[in-house]
Write a protein that holds these residues in place. Structure first.
Motif, mmCIF file in Angstrom:
data_model
loop_
_atom_site.group_PDB
_atom_site.id
_atom_site.type_symbol
_atom_site.label_atom_id
_atom_site.label_comp_id
_atom_site.label_asym_id
_atom_site.label_seq_id
_atom_site.Cartn_x
_atom_site.Cartn_y
_atom_site.Cartn_z
ATOM 1 N N LYS A 25 -108.637 -9.588 -68.422
ATOM 2 C CA LYS A 25 -108.996 -10.546 -69.474
ATOM 3 C C LYS A 25 -107.859 -11.543 -69.633
ATOM 4 C CE LYS A 25 -112.899 -8.861 -71.127
ATOM 5 N NZ LYS A 25 -114.137 -9.547 -71.047
ATOM 6 N N VAL A 28 -108.117 -13.852 -74.144
ATOM 7 C CA VAL A 28 -108.912 -12.969 -74.987
ATOM 8 C C VAL A 28 -110.279 -12.619 -74.399
ATOM 9 C CG1 VAL A 28 -109.825 -12.526 -77.290
ATOM 10 C CG2 VAL A 28 -107.694 -13.805 -77.038
ATOM 11 N N SER A 31 -112.481 -13.441 -68.039
ATOM 12 C CA SER A 31 -111.923 -12.535 -67.033
ATOM 13 C C SER A 31 -111.527 -13.303 -65.791
ATOM 14 C CB SER A 31 -112.946 -11.457 -66.638
ATOM 15 O OG SER A 31 -113.079 -10.518 -67.654
ATOM 16 N N ASP A 155 -95.757 -11.814 -71.239
ATOM 17 C CA ASP A 155 -96.788 -12.013 -72.245
ATOM 18 C C ASP A 155 -96.569 -13.323 -72.969
ATOM 19 O OD1 ASP A 155 -99.119 -10.687 -73.000
ATOM 20 O OD2 ASP A 155 -98.030 -8.932 -73.695
ATOM 21 N N THR A 163 -103.271 -12.006 -77.107
ATOM 22 C CA THR A 163 -102.445 -12.096 -75.907
ATOM 23 C C THR A 163 -103.142 -12.940 -74.841
ATOM 24 O OG1 THR A 163 -103.362 -10.058 -75.005
ATOM 25 C CG2 THR A 163 -101.331 -9.854 -76.279
ATOM 26 N N SER A 166 -104.461 -9.601 -70.878
ATOM 27 C CA SER A 166 -104.683 -8.236 -71.343
ATOM 28 C C SER A 166 -103.755 -7.265 -70.623
ATOM 29 C CB SER A 166 -106.139 -7.836 -71.078
ATOM 30 O OG SER A 166 -106.327 -6.466 -71.307
ATOM 31 N N LYS A 167 -103.460 -6.155 -71.265
ATOM 32 C CA LYS A 167 -102.658 -5.122 -70.592
ATOM 33 C C LYS A 167 -103.491 -4.318 -69.603
ATOM 34 C CE LYS A 167 -103.279 -1.712 -74.225
ATOM 35 N NZ LYS A 167 -102.685 -0.934 -75.276
ATOM 36 N N GLU A 168 -104.828 -4.312 -69.768
ATOM 37 C CA GLU A 168 -105.706 -3.555 -68.880
ATOM 38 C C GLU A 168 -106.114 -4.365 -67.659
ATOM 39 O OE1 GLU A 168 -109.155 -2.035 -70.860
ATOM 40 O OE2 GLU A 168 -108.035 -0.365 -71.713
#
Length: 181
Positions: A25, A28, A31, A155, A163, A166-168
């Motif tokens: 992501k 926000v 993708s 970041d 952010t 994304s961290k994922e």
């Protein structure tokens, strides 16, 4: 005394019919999708398949998100640092059978010389004999990693406080394996 030696079958990743991609992501909700164009790997298994070892190596400088400036940023020291850490690697430590043909690949992934345990889910989608008489197997593999676990901590915040990245990171691979020997 039992002198039987367990036989190993070695499969190699077919780079011409394998796709290894990721998505994350960005800002926000959007993708960003990318792939690795250069990689190699093996899948070694004994007779019952439960003692399998999966190894995969991705060339960081082959990362492609279809945006040259973003790719340069991802390959820079802010993220992956392709010049210092040219490969992302995975090696399984165990393969767990689950319902519906699902297998969980438990192993260690190394990014930027940081190694962390990860788990991927793999589904065998078919095995067939090709026109030359060789055996091929296909798998779809999925998983999620936290980029910050690997030291990818760059970041920034949006105007609304979310952010930028994304961290994922979602990883997906459609893999074709070629049976050797």
């Amino acid at each position: 005394m039992n002198t039987a030696v367990a036989s190993k079958t070695v499969w190699t990743v077919n780079p011409y019919r394998t796709q290894i991609s990721f998505s994350v992501k960005h800002m926000v909700s959007f993708s960003v999708v990318g792939c690795f164009e250069q990689f190699d790997g093996t899948y070694e298994t004994g007779d019952d398949g439960d003692d399998a070892v999966v190894r995969l190596r991705l060339r960081v400088d082959s990362l492609d998100t279809r945006n040259a400036s973003r790719d340069a940023h991802l390959k820079s020291d802010s993220f992956l640092n392709a010049a210092k850490y040219p490969f992302i690697t995975f090696e399984s430590v165990s393969v767990e059978r689950a319902e519906g043909g699902l297998r969980r690949l438990h192993g260690n992934m190394t990014i930027r010389n940081v190694t962390r345990p990860v788990t991927f889910e793999a589904v065998h989608t078919g095995t067939f004999t090709d026109a030359q008489g060789g055996t091929r197997a296909e798998y779809e593999v999925n998983g999620v990693i936290n980029r910050k676990d690997f030291g990818l901590v760059w970041d920034a915040l949006t105007e609304l406080g979310g952010t930028v990245v994304s961290k994922e990171i979602r990883l997906n691979a459609r893999v074709e394996l070629l049976k050797r020997g």
